[in-house]
Design a protein around this motif. Structure first.
Motif, PDB file in Angstrom:
ATOM      1  N   ILE A 335       9.664   6.217   4.362  1.00  0.00           N
ATOM      2  CA  ILE A 335      10.214   5.370   3.301  1.00  0.00           C
ATOM      3  C   ILE A 335       9.184   4.292   2.946  1.00  0.00           C
ATOM      4  N   PRO A 336       8.759   4.192   1.677  1.00  0.00           N
ATOM      5  CA  PRO A 336       7.803   3.132   1.319  1.00  0.00           C
ATOM      6  C   PRO A 336       8.429   1.759   1.500  1.00  0.00           C
ATOM      7  N   VAL A 337       7.703   0.860   2.196  1.00  0.00           N
ATOM      8  CA  VAL A 337       8.243  -0.465   2.486  1.00  0.00           C
ATOM      9  C   VAL A 337       7.330  -1.584   1.995  1.00  0.00           C
ATOM     10  N   THR A 357       2.923  -8.557   5.120  1.00  0.00           N
ATOM     11  CA  THR A 357       4.194  -8.759   5.811  1.00  0.00           C
ATOM     12  C   THR A 357       5.236  -7.845   5.183  1.00  0.00           C
ATOM     13  N   LEU A 358       5.896  -7.059   6.021  1.00  0.00           N
ATOM     14  CA  LEU A 358       6.859  -6.061   5.559  1.00  0.00           C
ATOM     15  C   LEU A 358       8.236  -6.366   6.132  1.00  0.00           C
ATOM     16  N   LEU A 371       3.285   4.405   8.740  1.00  0.00           N
ATOM     17  CA  LEU A 371       2.172   5.142   8.152  1.00  0.00           C
ATOM     18  C   LEU A 371       1.511   4.281   7.087  1.00  0.00           C
ATOM     19  N   ALA A 372       0.211   4.052   7.243  1.00  0.00           N
ATOM     20  CA  ALA A 372      -0.568   3.342   6.227  1.00  0.00           C
ATOM     21  C   ALA A 372      -1.363   4.372   5.437  1.00  0.00           C
ATOM     22  N   VAL A 373      -1.277   4.313   4.114  1.00  0.00           N
ATOM     23  CA  VAL A 373      -1.976   5.268   3.247  1.00  0.00           C
ATOM     24  C   VAL A 373      -2.777   4.478   2.226  1.00  0.00           C
ATOM     25  N   ILE A 374      -4.086   4.619   2.286  1.00  0.00           N
ATOM     26  CA  ILE A 374      -4.944   3.968   1.305  1.00  0.00           C
ATOM     27  C   ILE A 374      -5.138   4.909   0.128  1.00  0.00           C
TER      28      ILE A 374
END
Length: 589
Positions: A335-337, A357-358, A371-374
């Motif tokens: 889920i994109p946060v 900050t999420l 998950l970090a996606v550049i």
């Protein structure tokens, strides 16, 4: 050193990739005195030399040594007197009723070549002599070596250089061989070139021997004719006396197209036994390559779903700068946060740190994958064309922490010792309250102490409460330092009084009055009456009056009653005791 040999053909795959102002060359030599097809008797050397001659502005980045020969393998050699042991090996078998073994070996010799630079390189102690006679009967006796040298020069265009290796064969037994080369990214095909390190090619055998790139036959006549690609030649030195090995480099700019991400190498041979060991491609490619790494997640507060992430965005294996405002999206269990952006131009080989900050939605469990996606705008699509589009992610497990669960303790009830005072035992509450055996349970007299973990109650098995109801506060702490606070009440009840029915009013301090334990200051409204055996009321009293001292009220001269048996009626006037307590007492002198 023990080297495990796997006797099978190893497919050629990508070993390493360089992105930047790079190019490559070969340096190497054969140990054959002449081409094995023309030998009249078997002979071979154990050492040979070759010269590296780079421009003064070329800076050596990497150097990989490959050596090969007939037989099961010699995996310990020397390079300019320095012992070298193979770190990877390749092998295959030619079976024609009789088995003929072949091997190839690899070692990274970057430090040696960087130290020496240009000059003569000598491989020694490469000994396959024990296999020469066996292979001579098939004319497959050979040995040789090659160093793939990758160098950098600021005058070069930005290139992508790929090194592939393995050991694959084309021969009379297998007339064709397809080698797909993946991980390409052709932006400009100008000056594109491909190099081969191959073994056991013969100049005297040119039966349908072709080399194709993407279906197009390539050649370099007169050194490499169309029908004899692997013929003992060295494109770097323009030599045709590299017996039974090939170090060939071809220009392929007309055989590969802009936008290609792969190429197909095709070899055919109607007779010659050719082993391809290494393939190097150089393509002009000016693109960034964004990658990301999560460096740190700030300590998570108890019961908080807000986390701060420190990350680093890279542009390492690239041939162009990475522009600012490249999007970075973070996902919690898919889920994109949150999305942020790079701030600056990230140069080739550079990086940039950042933080975000999420707030993690309540629907996400406490333990989840972050998950970090550049180069991701939050919908799975990017804004940057990259060298490699499949290396943009970094994941790690994140655990939010919450206050521990617990079982609500029951109120603790003890007998009223007077004016609601009581002695209580709640030493067994710890185990019944906690839901996890590693949780720590402590007790306090006020909520503030429970929160600050101060002044805990030590004696939980014989705790005295001066007045009740009294609240006892409980702190339950888990392994993460999170805690929950709850409470229970200490309550007293009026337990049945105990009548001591023997009275001896002799002033000895023992039983001088009619004493009833658990009565005074407990049953505040009690009324006690004492009668003689004929039913005459001798005395009555309550909580405000002293115990009966064996004197009849209104008696003349305040005389004591005679010794004997008397009768009492105790009205407790308590809702739990609606019937009076009655009995006998004995007065003795």
């Amino acid at each position: 050193m023990f080297v495990q040999l796997i006797w099978c053909q190893q497919n050629i795959t990508l070993y390493n990739q360089f992105n930047g102002r790079y190019d490559f060359t070969f340096v190497g030599n054969t140990l054959n005195l002449e081409e094995n097809s023309f030998q009249t008797f078997p002979a071979i050397l154990t050492s040979s030399s070759a010269t590296l001659n780079l421009n003064s502005s070329d800076v050596i980045e990497s150097a990989y040594l490959y050596w090969a020969g007939c037989g099961t393998g010699d995996f310990d050699v020397q390079l300019n007197g320095t012992p070298i042991t193979a770190t990877r090996t390749f092998s295959n078998i030619l079976s024609q009723g009789i088995d003929f073994n072949f091997f190839s070996a690899f070692a990274d010799v970057t430090s040696i070549v960087q130290t020496q630079g240009n000059g003569t390189y000598t491989i020694s102690d490469l000994d396959v002599s024990s296999f020469i006679n066996h292979h001579f009967q098939n004319r497959t006796n050979f040995a040789g070596w090659a160093i793939v040298v990758v160098y950098k020069n600021n005058a070069l265009p930005l290139n992508q250089l790929n090194i592939y290796d393995g050991l694959q064969v084309v021969s009379i037994l297998q007339n064709f061989l397809d080698i797909p080369l993946n991980a390409l990214n052709v932006i400009d095909n100008a000056d594109a070139k491909i190099g081969f390190v191959a073994w056991e090619g013969d100049s005297g055998i040119d039966v349908n021997e072709t080399l194709r790139i993407n279906g197009n036959i390539i050649s370099n006549p007169p050194l490499n004719p169309v029908t004899n690609a692997f013929n003992g030649t060295n494109s770097v030195t323009n030599s045709n006396q590299l017996y039974n090995m090939d170090l060939d480099i071809y220009n392929i700019q007309n055989n590969i197209q802009i936008g290609d991400t792969s190429a197909l190498i095709q070899l055919t041979s109607g007779q010659d036994y050719v082993m391809v060991n290494t393939i190097v491609t150089k393509l002009n490619s000016q693109l960034p390559d964004a990658t990301i790494e999560i460096l740190n997640i700030e300590p998570v507060s108890c019961n908080s779903r807000t986390i701060t992430i420190d990350f680093e965005a890279f542009n390492l294996n690239s041939t162009d700068d990475l522009d600012p405002n490249t999007p970075i999206t973070f996902y919690a269990d898919g889920i994109p946060v949150g999305t942020t952006y790079t701030q600056n131009t990230i140069p080739i080989g550079g990086s940039e740190t950042g933080s975000i900050t999420l707030t993690i939605p309540a629907s996400i469990p406490l333990l989840f994958t972050l998950l970090a996606v550049i180069d991701d705008s939050g919908n799975g699509t990017g804004t940057v064309t990259e060298i490699l589009e499949t290396n943009n992610t970094f994941s790690m497990s994140v655990s939010l922490i919450s206050s521990p669960s617990f079982n609500q303790p029951e109120n603790n009830v003890s007998c009223n010792l007077g004016l609601t005072k009581g002695i209580f035992d709640f030493s067994n509450y710890e185990n019944s309250i906690k839901t996890n055996p590693i949780h720590v349970v402590t007790f306090y007299e006020n909520e503030s102490d429970a929160i600050t973990n101060s002044n805990s109650i030590v004696n939980t098995s014989n705790y005295e409460a001066i007045t009740t109801p009294k609240t006892i506060w409980v702190r339950i702490e888990n392994e993460n330092g999170c805690y929950s606070v709850t409470s229970f009440l200490l309550l007293t009840r009026n337990c049945p009084p105990v009548v001591y029915n023997a009275v001896s009013p002799n002033n000895d301090g023992l039983n001088d009055t009619f004493f009833i334990k658990g009565l005074r200051n407990i049953f505040m409204n009690f009324n006690l009456e004492v009668y003689n055996r004929w039913g005459r009321l001798l005395w009555s009293g309550n909580n405000n009056k002293p115990d009966w001292d064996c004197k009849a009220e209104n008696a003349i001269n305040n005389e004591l009653v005679p010794g004997g048996t008397y009768y009492y009626i105790l009205h407790l006037n308590d809702p739990d005791y609606t019937e009076p307590l009655t009995g006998y007492l004995e007065v003795k002198y």
